[in-house]
Design a protein around this motif. Structure first.
Motif, PDB file in Angstrom:
ATOM      1  N   ASP A  54       0.839  -1.208   0.000  1.00  0.00           N
ATOM      2  CA  ASP A  54       0.000   0.000   0.000  1.00  0.00           C
ATOM      3  C   ASP A  54       0.869   1.252   0.000  1.00  0.00           C
ATOM      4  OD1 ASP A  54      -1.658  -2.168   0.633  1.00  0.00           O
ATOM      5  OD2 ASP A  54      -3.069  -0.892   1.697  1.00  0.00           O
ATOM      6  N   LEU A  55       1.823   1.304   0.932  1.00  0.00           N
ATOM      7  CA  LEU A  55       2.702   2.460   1.031  1.00  0.00           C
ATOM      8  C   LEU A  55       3.606   2.565  -0.187  1.00  0.00           C
ATOM      9  CD1 LEU A  55       3.778   4.850   2.620  1.00  0.00           C
ATOM     10  CD2 LEU A  55       5.266   3.279   3.894  1.00  0.00           C
ATOM     11  N   SER A  56       4.066   1.418  -0.673  1.00  0.00           N
ATOM     12  CA  SER A  56       4.927   1.414  -1.863  1.00  0.00           C
ATOM     13  C   SER A  56       4.200   2.002  -3.062  1.00  0.00           C
ATOM     14  CB  SER A  56       5.369  -0.022  -2.191  1.00  0.00           C
ATOM     15  OG  SER A  56       6.096  -0.590  -1.130  1.00  0.00           O
ATOM     16  N   LEU A  57       2.949   1.628  -3.233  1.00  0.00           N
ATOM     17  CA  LEU A  57       2.162   2.132  -4.357  1.00  0.00           C
ATOM     18  C   LEU A  57       1.973   3.640  -4.249  1.00  0.00           C
ATOM     19  CD1 LEU A  57       0.554   1.479  -6.912  1.00  0.00           C
ATOM     20  CD2 LEU A  57      -1.452   1.056  -5.440  1.00  0.00           C
ATOM     21  N   GLY A  58       1.735   4.127  -3.038  1.00  0.00           N
ATOM     22  CA  GLY A  58       1.571   5.575  -2.849  1.00  0.00           C
ATOM     23  C   GLY A  58       2.848   6.336  -3.144  1.00  0.00           C
ATOM     24  N   LEU A  59       3.987   5.845  -2.655  1.00  0.00           N
ATOM     25  CA  LEU A  59       5.260   6.524  -2.901  1.00  0.00           C
ATOM     26  C   LEU A  59       5.680   6.425  -4.369  1.00  0.00           C
ATOM     27  CD1 LEU A  59       7.349   5.586   0.271  1.00  0.00           C
ATOM     28  CD2 LEU A  59       6.313   7.780  -0.303  1.00  0.00           C
ATOM     29  N   PHE A  60       5.346   5.299  -5.003  1.00  0.00           N
ATOM     30  CA  PHE A  60       5.655   5.170  -6.428  1.00  0.00           C
ATOM     31  C   PHE A  60       4.838   6.171  -7.244  1.00  0.00           C
ATOM     32  CE2 PHE A  60       4.640   3.305 -10.575  1.00  0.00           C
ATOM     33  CZ  PHE A  60       5.914   3.282 -11.117  1.00  0.00           C
ATOM     34  N   THR A  61       3.596   6.369  -6.859  1.00  0.00           N
ATOM     35  CA  THR A  61       2.769   7.390  -7.529  1.00  0.00           C
ATOM     36  C   THR A  61       3.387   8.775  -7.359  1.00  0.00           C
ATOM     37  OG1 THR A  61       0.781   6.058  -7.107  1.00  0.00           O
ATOM     38  CG2 THR A  61       0.451   8.383  -7.668  1.00  0.00           C
ATOM     39  N   LEU A  62       3.915   9.049  -6.169  1.00  0.00           N
ATOM     40  CA  LEU A  62       4.584  10.322  -5.922  1.00  0.00           C
ATOM     41  C   LEU A  62       5.823  10.463  -6.797  1.00  0.00           C
ATOM     42  CD1 LEU A  62       4.908  12.942  -4.281  1.00  0.00           C
ATOM     43  CD2 LEU A  62       6.158  11.602  -2.555  1.00  0.00           C
ATOM     44  N   ALA A  63       6.593   9.383  -6.918  1.00  0.00           N
ATOM     45  CA  ALA A  63       7.786   9.407  -7.768  1.00  0.00           C
ATOM     46  C   ALA A  63       7.409   9.671  -9.223  1.00  0.00           C
ATOM     47  CB  ALA A  63       8.551   8.093  -7.643  1.00  0.00           C
ATOM     48  N   GLY A  64       6.305   9.057  -9.672  1.00  0.00           N
ATOM     49  CA  GLY A  64       5.842   9.297 -11.032  1.00  0.00           C
ATOM     50  C   GLY A  64       5.425  10.736 -11.242  1.00  0.00           C
ATOM     51  N   ALA A  65       4.826  11.334 -10.214  1.00  0.00           N
ATOM     52  CA  ALA A  65       4.417  12.740 -10.312  1.00  0.00           C
ATOM     53  C   ALA A  65       5.635  13.645 -10.452  1.00  0.00           C
ATOM     54  CB  ALA A  65       3.595  13.128  -9.087  1.00  0.00           C
ATOM     55  N   THR A  66       6.712  13.353  -9.719  1.00  0.00           N
ATOM     56  CA  THR A  66       7.927  14.169  -9.842  1.00  0.00           C
ATOM     57  C   THR A  66       8.545  14.021 -11.232  1.00  0.00           C
ATOM     58  OG1 THR A  66       9.428  12.438  -9.019  1.00  0.00           O
ATOM     59  CG2 THR A  66       8.394  13.885  -7.384  1.00  0.00           C
ATOM     60  N   ASP A  67       8.407  12.832 -11.833  1.00  0.00           N
ATOM     61  CA  ASP A  67       8.921  12.620 -13.190  1.00  0.00           C
ATOM     62  C   ASP A  67       8.185  13.498 -14.185  1.00  0.00           C
ATOM     63  OD1 ASP A  67      10.371  11.613 -15.267  1.00  0.00           O
ATOM     64  OD2 ASP A  67       9.348   9.685 -15.357  1.00  0.00           O
ATOM     65  N   LEU A  68       6.866  13.563 -14.072  1.00  0.00           N
ATOM     66  CA  LEU A  68       6.073  14.420 -14.957  1.00  0.00           C
ATOM     67  C   LEU A  68       6.361  15.897 -14.679  1.00  0.00           C
ATOM     68  CD1 LEU A  68       2.628  12.558 -14.807  1.00  0.00           C
ATOM     69  CD2 LEU A  68       4.296  12.522 -16.670  1.00  0.00           C
ATOM     70  N   LEU A  69       6.534  16.223 -13.397  1.00  0.00           N
ATOM     71  CA  LEU A  69       6.734  17.618 -13.025  1.00  0.00           C
ATOM     72  C   LEU A  69       8.064  18.157 -13.519  1.00  0.00           C
ATOM     73  CD1 LEU A  69       5.675  20.073 -11.511  1.00  0.00           C
ATOM     74  CD2 LEU A  69       6.720  19.163  -9.417  1.00  0.00           C
ATOM     75  N   ASP A  70       9.141  17.377 -13.391  1.00  0.00           N
ATOM     76  CA  ASP A  70      10.446  17.892 -13.823  1.00  0.00           C
ATOM     77  C   ASP A  70      10.482  18.101 -15.338  1.00  0.00           C
ATOM     78  OD1 ASP A  70      11.479  15.525 -15.199  1.00  0.00           O
ATOM     79  OD2 ASP A  70      11.880  14.658 -13.254  1.00  0.00           O
ATOM     80  N   GLY A  71       9.792  17.236 -16.092  1.00  0.00           N
ATOM     81  CA  GLY A  71       9.715  17.426 -17.533  1.00  0.00           C
ATOM     82  C   GLY A  71       8.924  18.660 -17.901  1.00  0.00           C
ATOM     83  N   PHE A  72       7.813  18.901 -17.183  1.00  0.00           N
ATOM     84  CA  PHE A  72       6.987  20.081 -17.439  1.00  0.00           C
ATOM     85  C   PHE A  72       7.757  21.365 -17.147  1.00  0.00           C
ATOM     86  CE2 PHE A  72       4.194  23.345 -15.594  1.00  0.00           C
ATOM     87  CZ  PHE A  72       3.381  23.623 -16.684  1.00  0.00           C
ATOM     88  N   ILE A  73       8.480  21.378 -16.025  1.00  0.00           N
ATOM     89  CA  ILE A  73       9.249  22.574 -15.654  1.00  0.00           C
ATOM     90  C   ILE A  73      10.340  22.853 -16.673  1.00  0.00           C
ATOM     91  CG2 ILE A  73      10.835  23.536 -13.929  1.00  0.00           C
ATOM     92  CD1 ILE A  73       9.231  22.044 -11.793  1.00  0.00           C
ATOM     93  N   ALA A  74      11.039  21.810 -17.106  1.00  0.00           N
ATOM     94  CA  ALA A  74      12.134  21.978 -18.074  1.00  0.00           C
ATOM     95  C   ALA A  74      11.614  22.494 -19.409  1.00  0.00           C
ATOM     96  CB  ALA A  74      12.878  20.660 -18.260  1.00  0.00           C
ATOM     97  N   ARG A  75      10.427  22.051 -19.813  1.00  0.00           N
ATOM     98  CA  ARG A  75       9.861  22.508 -21.090  1.00  0.00           C
ATOM     99  C   ARG A  75       9.287  23.905 -20.990  1.00  0.00           C
ATOM    100  NH1 ARG A  75       7.915  17.184 -20.981  1.00  0.00           N
ATOM    101  NH2 ARG A  75       5.922  17.940 -20.171  1.00  0.00           N
ATOM    102  N   THR A  76       8.785  24.277 -19.822  1.00  0.00           N
ATOM    103  CA  THR A  76       8.094  25.563 -19.662  1.00  0.00           C
ATOM    104  C   THR A  76       9.067  26.708 -19.417  1.00  0.00           C
ATOM    105  OG1 THR A  76       6.191  24.370 -18.736  1.00  0.00           O
ATOM    106  CG2 THR A  76       6.272  26.761 -18.417  1.00  0.00           C
ATOM    107  N   TRP A  77      10.095  26.454 -18.623  1.00  0.00           N
ATOM    108  CA  TRP A  77      11.067  27.492 -18.288  1.00  0.00           C
ATOM    109  C   TRP A  77      12.444  27.108 -18.830  1.00  0.00           C
ATOM    110  CZ3 TRP A  77       7.290  26.016 -14.720  1.00  0.00           C
ATOM    111  CH2 TRP A  77       6.388  27.022 -14.369  1.00  0.00           C
ATOM    112  N   PRO A  78      12.887  27.746 -19.899  1.00  0.00           N
ATOM    113  CA  PRO A  78      14.175  27.396 -20.530  1.00  0.00           C
ATOM    114  C   PRO A  78      15.358  27.448 -19.569  1.00  0.00           C
ATOM    115  CG  PRO A  78      12.909  28.851 -21.951  1.00  0.00           C
ATOM    116  CD  PRO A  78      12.178  28.794 -20.643  1.00  0.00           C
ATOM    117  N   THR A  79      15.305  28.338 -18.570  1.00  0.00           N
ATOM    118  CA  THR A  79      16.424  28.436 -17.631  1.00  0.00           C
ATOM    119  C   THR A  79      16.549  27.191 -16.760  1.00  0.00           C
ATOM    120  OG1 THR A  79      14.996  29.583 -16.030  1.00  0.00           O
ATOM    121  CG2 THR A  79      16.307  30.957 -17.541  1.00  0.00           C
ATOM    122  N   GLN A  80      15.490  26.390 -16.696  1.00  0.00           N
ATOM    123  CA  GLN A  80      15.508  25.176 -15.887  1.00  0.00           C
ATOM    124  C   GLN A  80      15.927  23.948 -16.702  1.00  0.00           C
ATOM    125  OE1 GLN A  80      14.772  24.955 -12.370  1.00  0.00           O
ATOM    126  NE2 GLN A  80      15.181  27.117 -12.719  1.00  0.00           N
TER     127      GLN A  80
END
Length: 224
Positions: A54-80
């Protein structure tokens, strides 16, 4: 002897001038998110081996969210966006995936041959990244220069097969973690997903071998 020494010195200077060093700030938000995924990987692996799904699934979902977030930030802000990030992001995915596949195999949720295929491909890609780094760092190659994150020499461009494969591999992890939680560990669909993942993993590895240099953009150029 003097002439030969001068010739070697000239050749060495020429090889150094072939490169134009590029420096960048490694402390970007996407890079920090990638580091968080790398640090989270061993803890997730521990939770899986202890069957805290249960906890593993929740933390894995969080890890997946950070993967999507870092890609979004890099594409949106060139300085990043950074060349380091182009290597760190897939490296974080590979470390996370490798740890999770080994842990899920230990928990008897993913077959060992599939895990071996995934890890073998990732080891090959990581070795290729180190080789590209070695070949693009200006001579003389030193450990401090080789591992300096501010000193950028090449940018990685993942293939389409690789992107699709990473998504499928992560989907299999999510499905496998959810299986004991929602009681479908013997599902035929889950077993079909094993074979799909094996095919895309092999196809992804072949795509890197086939396209070769097209997946790497060398940033150092000859000085004007």
């Amino acid at each position: 002897m003097t002439f030969q020494k001068e010739l070697r010195t000239t050749e060495r200077i020429s090889s150094i001038e072939f490169f134009r060093p590029q420096y960048e700030n490694p402390w970007t938000v996407p890079n920090l998110l990638c580091m968080c995924r790398i640090l989270l990987a061993p803890y997730l692996g521990y939770l899986i081996t202890q069957q805290h799904f249960d906890l593993s699934l929740g933390l894995f979902t969080l890890a997946g969210a950070t993967d999507l977030l870092d890609g979004f930030i890099a594409r949106t802000w060139p300085t990043q966006k950074s060349a380091l990030g182009s290597a760190l992001d897939p490296l974080a995915d590979k470390i996370l995936i490798s740890v999770l596949y080994v842990s899920l195999t230990y928990a008897e949720l993913i077959p060992a041959p599939l895990t071996a295929l995934v890890i073998f491909r990732d080891i090959g890609l990581i070795a290729a990244v180190f080789w590209v780094r070695y070949k693009t760092v200006p001579p003389p190659v030193t450990l401090s220069k080789f591992f300096n994150p501010c000193y950028t020499t090449a940018q990685l461009k993942p293939t389409l097969f690789s992107k699709v494969n990473t998504a499928i591999q992560l989907f299999l992890v999510a499905a496998s973690l959810a299986a004991p939680v929602f009681h479908y560990t013997d599902s035929a669909l889950l077993q079909c997903l094993w074979y799909v993942t094996a095919v895309t993993t092999a196809a992804s590895g072949y795509s890197y071998w086939h396209y070769g240099r097209k997946t790497v953009k060398v940033l150092n150029t000859r000085s004007p």
